[in-house]
Design a protein around this motif. Structure first.
Motif, short mmCIF file in Angstrom:
data_model
loop_
_atom_site.label_atom_id
_atom_site.label_comp_id
_atom_site.label_asym_id
_atom_site.label_seq_id
_atom_site.Cartn_x
_atom_site.Cartn_y
_atom_site.Cartn_z
N GLN A 134 -38.03 19.60 -35.15
CA GLN A 134 -38.44 20.84 -34.50
C GLN A 134 -39.06 20.49 -33.14
OE1 GLN A 134 -40.91 23.34 -36.98
NE2 GLN A 134 -39.70 22.81 -38.79
N PRO A 135 -38.85 21.32 -32.13
CA PRO A 135 -39.41 21.03 -30.80
C PRO A 135 -40.93 20.83 -30.81
CG PRO A 135 -37.81 22.81 -30.65
CD PRO A 135 -38.01 22.52 -32.12
N GLU A 136 -41.62 21.51 -31.71
CA GLU A 136 -43.08 21.39 -31.79
C GLU A 136 -43.52 20.06 -32.41
OE1 GLU A 136 -41.50 25.36 -31.77
OE2 GLU A 136 -41.35 23.90 -33.38
N PHE A 149 -33.05 6.93 -27.94
CA PHE A 149 -32.11 8.00 -28.27
C PHE A 149 -31.99 8.95 -27.09
CE2 PHE A 149 -32.53 6.26 -32.31
CZ PHE A 149 -31.86 6.95 -33.30
N SER A 150 -30.83 9.55 -26.94
CA SER A 150 -30.59 10.56 -25.90
C SER A 150 -30.75 11.95 -26.49
CB SER A 150 -29.16 10.44 -25.35
OG SER A 150 -28.98 9.20 -24.74
N THR A 154 -30.50 21.51 -28.25
CA THR A 154 -31.26 22.21 -29.27
C THR A 154 -30.34 23.11 -30.06
OG1 THR A 154 -33.27 22.14 -27.93
CG2 THR A 154 -33.19 23.79 -29.68
N LEU A 155 -30.38 22.96 -31.38
CA LEU A 155 -29.65 23.87 -32.27
C LEU A 155 -30.59 25.04 -32.52
CD1 LEU A 155 -28.30 21.20 -34.80
CD2 LEU A 155 -27.08 22.25 -32.89
N ARG A 156 -30.28 26.17 -31.93
CA ARG A 156 -31.18 27.32 -31.99
C ARG A 156 -31.16 27.96 -33.37
NH1 ARG A 156 -30.00 31.34 -27.69
NH2 ARG A 156 -27.90 31.14 -28.49
N ASP A 167 -35.79 26.28 -34.37
CA ASP A 167 -34.87 25.47 -33.58
C ASP A 167 -35.00 24.01 -34.03
OD1 ASP A 167 -34.42 27.79 -32.14
OD2 ASP A 167 -35.52 27.14 -30.35
N MET A 168 -33.94 23.25 -33.80
CA MET A 168 -33.97 21.82 -34.08
C MET A 168 -33.43 21.07 -32.87
SD MET A 168 -35.28 21.47 -37.09
CE MET A 168 -34.86 19.87 -37.74
N GLU A 169 -34.21 20.14 -32.35
CA GLU A 169 -33.74 19.27 -31.29
C GLU A 169 -32.90 18.16 -31.91
OE1 GLU A 169 -37.33 19.67 -28.04
OE2 GLU A 169 -37.33 17.92 -29.36
N VAL A 170 -31.86 17.75 -31.18
CA VAL A 170 -30.97 16.70 -31.66
C VAL A 170 -31.01 15.54 -30.67
CG1 VAL A 170 -28.59 16.11 -32.27
CG2 VAL A 170 -29.45 18.42 -32.72
N TYR A 171 -31.28 14.35 -31.21
CA TYR A 171 -31.27 13.12 -30.44
C TYR A 171 -30.27 12.18 -31.10
CZ TYR A 171 -35.72 14.81 -28.60
OH TYR A 171 -36.69 15.57 -28.01
N SER A 172 -29.62 11.33 -30.30
CA SER A 172 -28.68 10.37 -30.89
C SER A 172 -28.65 9.08 -30.08
CB SER A 172 -27.27 10.96 -30.97
OG SER A 172 -26.71 11.04 -29.68
N VAL A 173 -28.16 8.05 -30.75
CA VAL A 173 -27.89 6.78 -30.09
C VAL A 173 -26.56 6.27 -30.65
CG1 VAL A 173 -29.17 5.33 -31.74
CG2 VAL A 173 -28.86 4.55 -29.37
#
Length: 183
Positions: A134-136, A149-150, A154-156, A167-173
């Motif tokens: 979550q962004p928070e 990770f990049s 955001t998946l709203r 919402d969920m932020e998505v990071y990946s490497v």
């Protein structure tokens, strides 16, 4: 049996049924702390719920679908860390983690994630690792950033927790983005 020594104080071990009481006690002591971010907390009401979780993740490991571990610090369960949602077709998996409040801020998750990511790329031969939060949850996103990770986006309103959409932020490497990856 999967066990991974991170350093002289930290180790990752597959969840074992005889640790259900200790894992439940950690969850119960940290109910308010964890409940802010994880919907499973409200459904974990007793040791049997934790035992059911452990049995499920051990099946996932046996079926080659996930590697979910207990994080041990100084001989005590400090939290959990693992790779789930493994998609072997594209070589992708999602890392998830939590620690009891007393263990936060000591670099335990960052060091443990770094080791698990190496295992995912070198042993499992995955190509992509994802972290969602979550962004928070700034502590969780800070872990993703520290690990290189990049931020993908955001998946709203893609998760429901405490009766609200989040919402969920998505990071990946990617494997090729590792600093030690062959060029």
């Amino acid at each position: 049996m999967f066990a991974f020594t991170i350093d002289e104080k930290i180790e990752l071990r597959l969840h074992e049924e005889h640790h259900a009481e200790e894992l439940f006690a950690l969850t119960d002591r940290n109910r308010a702390h964890l409940g802010r971010w994880f919907p499973w907390v409200e459904h974990t009401q007793n040791v049997d719920d934790t035992l059911k979780f452990i049995k499920g993740v051990r099946r996932g490991y046996a079926d080659n679908e996930a590697v979910l571990t207990s994080v041990w610090c100084d001989g005590n369960i400090a939290g959990t860390l693992g790779i789930s949602r493994i998609d072997w077709n594209i070589g992708s998996g999602e890392i998830g983690y939590w620690l009891g409040a007393d263990y936060e801020g000591r670099g335990i998750i960052t060091r443990s994630c770094r080791a698990l990511i190496s295992y995912a790329f070198d042993t499992l031969k995955l190509n992509r690792i994802v972290i969602k939060c979550q962004p928070e949850n700034t502590r969780s996103s800070a872990v993703a950033k520290r690990l290189g990770f990049s931020y993908e986006g955001t998946l709203r309103e893609s998760a429901k927790h405490n009766g609200k959409l989040h919402d969920m932020e998505v990071y990946s490497v990617l494997r090729r983005e590792r600093s030690d990856a062959p060029r």
